[in-house]
Design a protein around this motif. Structure first.
Motif, short mmCIF file in Angstrom:
data_model
loop_
_atom_site.label_atom_id
_atom_site.label_comp_id
_atom_site.label_asym_id
_atom_site.label_seq_id
_atom_site.Cartn_x
_atom_site.Cartn_y
_atom_site.Cartn_z
N SER A 19 -5.94 48.44 -36.53
CA SER A 19 -5.41 47.91 -35.12
C SER A 19 -4.56 48.77 -34.34
O SER A 19 -4.17 50.06 -34.96
CB SER A 19 -4.70 46.74 -35.49
OG SER A 19 -3.53 46.94 -36.00
N GLU A 21 -1.62 48.76 -34.53
CA GLU A 21 -0.26 48.96 -35.24
C GLU A 21 -0.51 49.84 -36.44
O GLU A 21 0.23 49.74 -37.55
CB GLU A 21 0.41 47.65 -35.49
CG GLU A 21 0.83 47.06 -34.38
CD GLU A 21 1.50 45.58 -34.68
OE1 GLU A 21 2.37 45.56 -35.10
OE2 GLU A 21 0.84 44.50 -34.38
N HIS A 89 0.18 45.73 -40.44
CA HIS A 89 0.73 44.95 -39.12
C HIS A 89 -0.42 44.44 -38.04
O HIS A 89 -1.21 45.41 -38.09
CB HIS A 89 1.86 45.73 -38.42
CG HIS A 89 2.90 46.12 -39.45
ND1 HIS A 89 3.57 45.34 -40.23
CD2 HIS A 89 3.24 47.49 -39.81
CE1 HIS A 89 4.69 45.80 -40.92
NE2 HIS A 89 4.60 47.34 -40.78
N GLY A 90 -0.28 43.46 -37.52
CA GLY A 90 -1.44 43.12 -36.76
C GLY A 90 -2.60 42.56 -37.72
O GLY A 90 -2.59 42.12 -38.57
N TYR A 91 -3.85 42.76 -37.07
CA TYR A 91 -5.05 42.33 -37.79
C TYR A 91 -5.46 43.37 -39.01
O TYR A 91 -5.41 44.45 -38.44
CB TYR A 91 -6.16 42.09 -36.54
CG TYR A 91 -7.35 41.88 -37.22
CD1 TYR A 91 -7.89 40.70 -37.62
CD2 TYR A 91 -8.49 42.84 -37.35
CE1 TYR A 91 -9.20 40.17 -38.19
CE2 TYR A 91 -9.43 42.82 -38.11
CZ TYR A 91 -9.87 41.37 -38.33
OH TYR A 91 -11.29 41.26 -38.81
N THR A 95 -2.58 38.17 -39.49
CA THR A 95 -3.44 37.27 -38.99
C THR A 95 -4.01 36.26 -40.36
O THR A 95 -4.43 35.12 -39.66
CB THR A 95 -4.66 37.55 -38.40
OG1 THR A 95 -5.12 38.56 -39.29
CG2 THR A 95 -4.10 38.56 -37.29
N GLN A 171 -1.31 38.96 -30.46
CA GLN A 171 -0.87 40.55 -30.64
C GLN A 171 0.39 40.55 -31.44
O GLN A 171 1.27 39.51 -31.05
CB GLN A 171 -1.16 41.26 -29.50
CG GLN A 171 -2.47 41.44 -28.88
CD GLN A 171 -3.33 42.17 -29.81
OE1 GLN A 171 -2.89 43.19 -30.07
NE2 GLN A 171 -4.55 41.87 -29.71
N GLY A 172 0.80 41.51 -31.89
CA GLY A 172 2.14 41.68 -32.49
C GLY A 172 3.03 43.02 -31.93
O GLY A 172 2.34 43.65 -31.07
#
Length: 339
Positions: A19, A21, A89-91, A95, A171-172
């Motif tokens: 992702s 991130e 981090h993120g997908y 998630t 989203q992060g």
């Protein structure tokens, strides 16, 4: 802390993810690998997940985690896995997707479960949960479609509030987050946000101090640290680049100054209520806004916060007098005992 067994505990560290991130995840994994490396009782294997979900080891070879709880290489040989650290981090790490796979495999892992991860990663769902738990959060509207009718709701919010943040809901780390103050800029931000997420949040822009709390489980007790503070440059908001760039101009303070006992008590109580009510596990970083008028809003809950050289979570844990390697090692021991 000593290992009750003569055999090391086999820990699989998964990072990357493909992702936006991805690179920050690698730096978080570097920190965790360094901390676990302080003890010989853990046998660590690190793999990087690519954008296609494949595991690649340090030698560039494909690895596969199967239902027998073994990690296979291309040649067919395998090694056992006792515990997993999904440092993504993120997908799909924040998630809940990766956690769901680990639940199916019956493998214990570091961090929050699938439902808590999913609820906290979705900014709209988070706000609904916070409201249900009686925790104040920033005034907002959310858009569920890229239509003229939904865009009109956003324009009404802009007219009412003067300046807004547009945020892609899934989203992060400030990815897909835009601060706007004109109708033209708002439409462009909405279009960009909808490219990243099926839902978009429009939040009132406030003059605030940004406070962060580390909430984590240590020897069976929930610890909520005093809030630290992040001060972004005056000419920008705390963007993804400002959070993670080595040359970030943002200033961080491990303990915020000038807060009243009442404010500290409320932040502590809101953090505890969020951790328990959302059924978080092991760790979280909980972020608050303190307005110029003294109002406190819970902004977001991070179920797997960054652990880079400039990240707040490990700094606040250390400031609390806790050793990260002991903290994580204890979690691993307790989880492995239960399997």
């Amino acid at each position: 802390m000593t290992n009750e067994s003569a055999n090391p505990i086999n820990v699989l560290l998964i990072c990357g993810g493909g992702s936006s991130e991805h690179d920050v995840s690698l730096r978080t994994a570097d920190f965790i690998q360094q901390e676990l490396g302080k003890s010989a009782e853990f046998q660590l294997t690190r793999v990087t997940m690519d954008a296609d979900g494949r595991f690649i080891d340090a030698d560039g070879q494909l690895r596969e985690l199967r239902s027998d709880k073994l990690l296979y290489n291309a040649g067919g040989s395998a090694q056992p896995v006792d515990y997993v650290i999904p440092a993504i981090h993120g997908y799909p790490g924040e998630t809940g997707d990766l956690q769901s796979q680990l639940e199916i495999l019956g493998l214990p892992y570091y961090g929050c479960g699938p439902e808590a991860s999913k609820n906290c990663f979705n900014k709209v769902t988070t706000k609904l949960w916070l409201t249900a738990l009686g925790i104040d959060n920033t005034p907002y509207k959310f858009l569920c479609a890229e239509t003229a009718e939904e865009f009109a709701k956003a324009q009404d919010a802009l007219s009412q509030w003067g300046s807004v943040f547009v945020k892609a809901s899934n989203q992060g780390s400030s990815v897909g987050c835009y601060q706007v103050s004109t109708p033209e800029a708002l439409n462009e931000a909405l279009k960009d946000a909808f490219k990243l997420s099926p839902y978009v949040l429009v939040e009132k822009c406030l003059n605030v101090r940004e406070l962060e709390v580390a909430a984590y489980e240590y020897h069976g007790e929930l610890v909520v640290t005093p809030p630290g503070e992040v001060r972004a440059p005056s000419d920008t908001f705390y963007s993804y680049d400002e959070k993670y760039a080595e040359d970030s101009r943002a200033e961080t303070f491990v303990e915020a100054e000038g807060l009243s006992e009442g404010q500290l008590d409320w932040i502590r109580e809101a953090s505890r209520r969020a951790f328990v009510g959302l059924q978080l596990k092991d760790l979280s970083r909980i972020d608050f806004f303190l307005t110029d008028e003294g109002e406190i809003y819970l902004n977001e809950v991070n179920t797997f916060p960054g652990m880079t050289s400039i990240s707040m979570f490990p700094k606040m844990l250390k400031n609390q007098g806790h050793d990260f390697s002991e903290y994580l090692g204890t979690l691993i021991h307790n989880a492995v005992k239960l399997t």
